[in-house]
Structures are given as C-alpha cells and as structure tokens.
Design an enzyme around this catalytic site. Structure first.
Site, PDB file in Angstrom:
ATOM      1  N   ARG A   7       0.814  -1.222   0.000  1.00 55.28           N
ATOM      2  CA  ARG A   7       0.000   0.000   0.000  1.00 55.28           C
ATOM      3  C   ARG A   7       0.843   1.266   0.000  1.00 55.28           C
ATOM      4  NH1 ARG A   7      -2.855  -0.810   5.432  1.00 55.28           N
ATOM      5  NH2 ARG A   7      -0.765  -1.560   5.840  1.00 55.28           N
ATOM      6  N   GLU A  12       6.611   7.037  11.638  1.00 63.13           N
ATOM      7  CA  GLU A  12       6.466   7.924  12.798  1.00 63.13           C
ATOM      8  C   GLU A  12       7.566   8.965  12.668  1.00 63.13           C
ATOM      9  OE1 GLU A  12       7.829   7.161  17.125  1.00 63.13           O
ATOM     10  OE2 GLU A  12       5.729   6.494  17.028  1.00 63.13           O
ATOM     11  N   GLN A  28       9.011  25.118  16.363  1.00 63.09           N
ATOM     12  CA  GLN A  28       8.693  25.613  15.031  1.00 63.09           C
ATOM     13  C   GLN A  28       9.042  24.533  14.019  1.00 63.09           C
ATOM     14  OE1 GLN A  28      10.276  29.559  14.268  1.00 63.09           O
ATOM     15  NE2 GLN A  28      10.687  29.062  12.144  1.00 63.09           N
ATOM     16  N   ASN A  30       9.527  24.056   9.691  1.00 65.50           N
ATOM     17  CA  ASN A  30       9.640  24.740   8.411  1.00 65.50           C
ATOM     18  C   ASN A  30       9.704  23.719   7.286  1.00 65.50           C
ATOM     19  OD1 ASN A  30      10.024  27.308   9.768  1.00 65.50           O
ATOM     20  ND2 ASN A  30      12.078  26.598  10.219  1.00 65.50           N
ATOM     21  N   ARG A  40      21.299  25.639  -0.138  1.00 61.09           N
ATOM     22  CA  ARG A  40      20.837  26.543   0.929  1.00 61.09           C
ATOM     23  C   ARG A  40      21.793  26.400   2.102  1.00 61.09           C
ATOM     24  NH1 ARG A  40      15.528  28.366  -0.050  1.00 61.09           N
ATOM     25  NH2 ARG A  40      14.442  27.168  -1.649  1.00 61.09           N
ATOM     26  N   HIS A  43      23.599  28.133   7.322  1.00 59.75           N
ATOM     27  CA  HIS A  43      22.838  29.043   8.174  1.00 59.75           C
ATOM     28  C   HIS A  43      22.885  28.622   9.636  1.00 59.75           C
ATOM     29  CE1 HIS A  43      20.298  29.351   4.293  1.00 59.75           C
ATOM     30  NE2 HIS A  43      21.262  30.238   4.254  1.00 59.75           N
ATOM     31  N   LYS A  53      18.086  21.558  15.284  1.00 59.41           N
ATOM     32  CA  LYS A  53      17.149  21.218  14.217  1.00 59.41           C
ATOM     33  C   LYS A  53      17.072  19.706  14.068  1.00 59.41           C
ATOM     34  CE  LYS A  53      18.243  25.351  11.552  1.00 59.41           C
ATOM     35  NZ  LYS A  53      18.896  25.864  10.344  1.00 59.41           N
ATOM     36  N   TYR A 113      12.051  20.672   8.517  1.00 57.32           N
ATOM     37  CA  TYR A 113      12.875  20.648   9.716  1.00 57.32           C
ATOM     38  C   TYR A 113      12.178  21.325  10.884  1.00 57.32           C
ATOM     39  CZ  TYR A 113      14.375  25.221   7.850  1.00 57.32           C
ATOM     40  OH  TYR A 113      14.412  26.491   7.326  1.00 57.32           O
ATOM     41  N   ASP A 124      20.097  36.127  12.760  1.00 59.35           N
ATOM     42  CA  ASP A 124      20.405  35.276  11.614  1.00 59.35           C
ATOM     43  C   ASP A 124      21.895  35.366  11.300  1.00 59.35           C
ATOM     44  OD1 ASP A 124      19.737  33.644   9.383  1.00 59.35           O
ATOM     45  OD2 ASP A 124      19.729  35.407   8.088  1.00 59.35           O
ATOM     46  N   LYS A 150      22.476  36.379  -0.902  1.00 53.21           N
ATOM     47  CA  LYS A 150      22.770  36.482   0.536  1.00 53.21           C
ATOM     48  C   LYS A 150      23.791  35.409   0.950  1.00 53.21           C
ATOM     49  CE  LYS A 150      20.477  35.849   4.972  1.00 53.21           C
ATOM     50  NZ  LYS A 150      19.233  35.494   5.633  1.00 53.21           N
ATOM     51  N   ASP A 151      23.576  34.153   0.511  1.00 55.67           N
ATOM     52  CA  ASP A 151      24.481  33.064   0.895  1.00 55.67           C
ATOM     53  C   ASP A 151      25.859  33.206   0.250  1.00 55.67           C
ATOM     54  OD1 ASP A 151      22.520  32.031   2.500  1.00 55.67           O
ATOM     55  OD2 ASP A 151      22.059  30.324   1.218  1.00 55.67           O
TER      56      ASP A 151
END
Length: 170
Positions: A7, A12, A28, A30, A40, A43, A53, A113, A124, A150-151
């Site tokens: 199926r 979990e 939180q 994201n 990415r 950071h 995280k 995450y 940041d 930015k990176d």
C-alpha cells in the site's frame, strides 16, 4: 520506524521521547521546496537564539551538511555530510551552535525541519558554503549550483569568528 508494504509506507516522524532524550523541545517547523542544484546554507541563529534542528527529506534527495561552529568543541571547524532521501526517510539532528545547509541532488526536494527556537532575523547568521578551509563536497558541479545572493556574501568560518571576537572587545 518505517513500515512498508504494497500500500505504501507508514512512518512515525516525531515522538516526544526524542525531545526528552535530547533535552530539547521543538517550537517551530519549516518546509522548503527546491529544484536541482539549489544550495541553501550555511545558516545558523546566533546566541541566545541558537537552534537545534531535526531535518528530513519528504521528497527527493539532498546532501545535508553540518559545520561545528562551537569554538570550545573538539570537532570545531569540522563538517559532517549525509545524503538524505525520501526512500530511506532518515532524519538528522543538528545541534545548537552548528551551521546547517543542504544541496539538492535530485530533480526536486521537499525538505522539512523542526527547530528548538523561533527564527529571529536579527540573530540570523551564515558562513560561506564554499569556504576553502572547510572543503565541503556538496555533490554538485560548480556550474549547477543555485545559491542566493545572501548566501554568496557570508564570511568564511575564520572571518566570522574574527568579526565576532572584535565585536566582543568593543
């Protein structure tokens, strides 16, 4: 635990016992969707808002990278990379005080995450993804890398800590 049958699968993805074991609460979650070649990172959130995280790939395949930025750590300046994909449904824990980033190795990736602290733009931070002293193998050809402006402007790890130490002296 991942259970598969004809199926599909059942997974979990979170259990409060993880938070108890790690002594961290997640506040939180994201999600990002990115195309092939997207990079990415790297950071982090500056103290006192340093985040732990718990990351995973919902769809696709990424190379996930952690860089230890804790100057008092035995692994300071070292990186760890793990290829995560939807087939294995593995998760990776990123401790507070570490920079984090990922590159998309497949056509597209859906990445999720959980974070232990909320995001605050004023706290940041980032280090340069192509810092030659770190030598991170992102799994992509340079010509294929899609990275934000930015990176591209983040300092190297050494430059970041030199700037940070100068600020403390002021």
């Amino acid at each position: 635990m991942l259970w598969r049958d004809q199926r599909g699968y059942f997974l979990e993805t979170y259990n409060h016992a993880i938070s108890d074991y790690l002594q961290i609460s997640f506040v939180q979650e994201n999600e990002s969707r990115s195309s092939y070649g997207t990079l990415r990172g790297l950071h982090f959130q500056k103290d006192p808002w340093a985040q732990a995280k718990l990351v995973r790939v919902l769809r696709g395949r990424v190379r996930d990278v952690i860089v230890d930025m804790r100057q008092d750590s035995a692994t300071y300046g070292q990186h760890l990379f793990v290829d995560l994909c939807e087939d294995k449904q593995e998760q990776l824990f990123v401790p507070p005080g570490c920079a984090h980033g990922f590159s998309v190795l497949g056509e597209e990736a859906l990445f999720a995450y959980k974070c232990s602290k909320p995001y605050f733009p004023d706290h940041d931070g980032g280090i340069l993804y192509c810092d030659p002293e770190l030598g991170i193998p992102w799994g992509l050809e340079e010509k294929d890398i899609l990275v934000s402006e930015k990176d591209r402007k983040h300092p190297s790890l050494r430059e970041y800590h030199q700037e940070e130490n100068q600020e403390e002296l002021r």
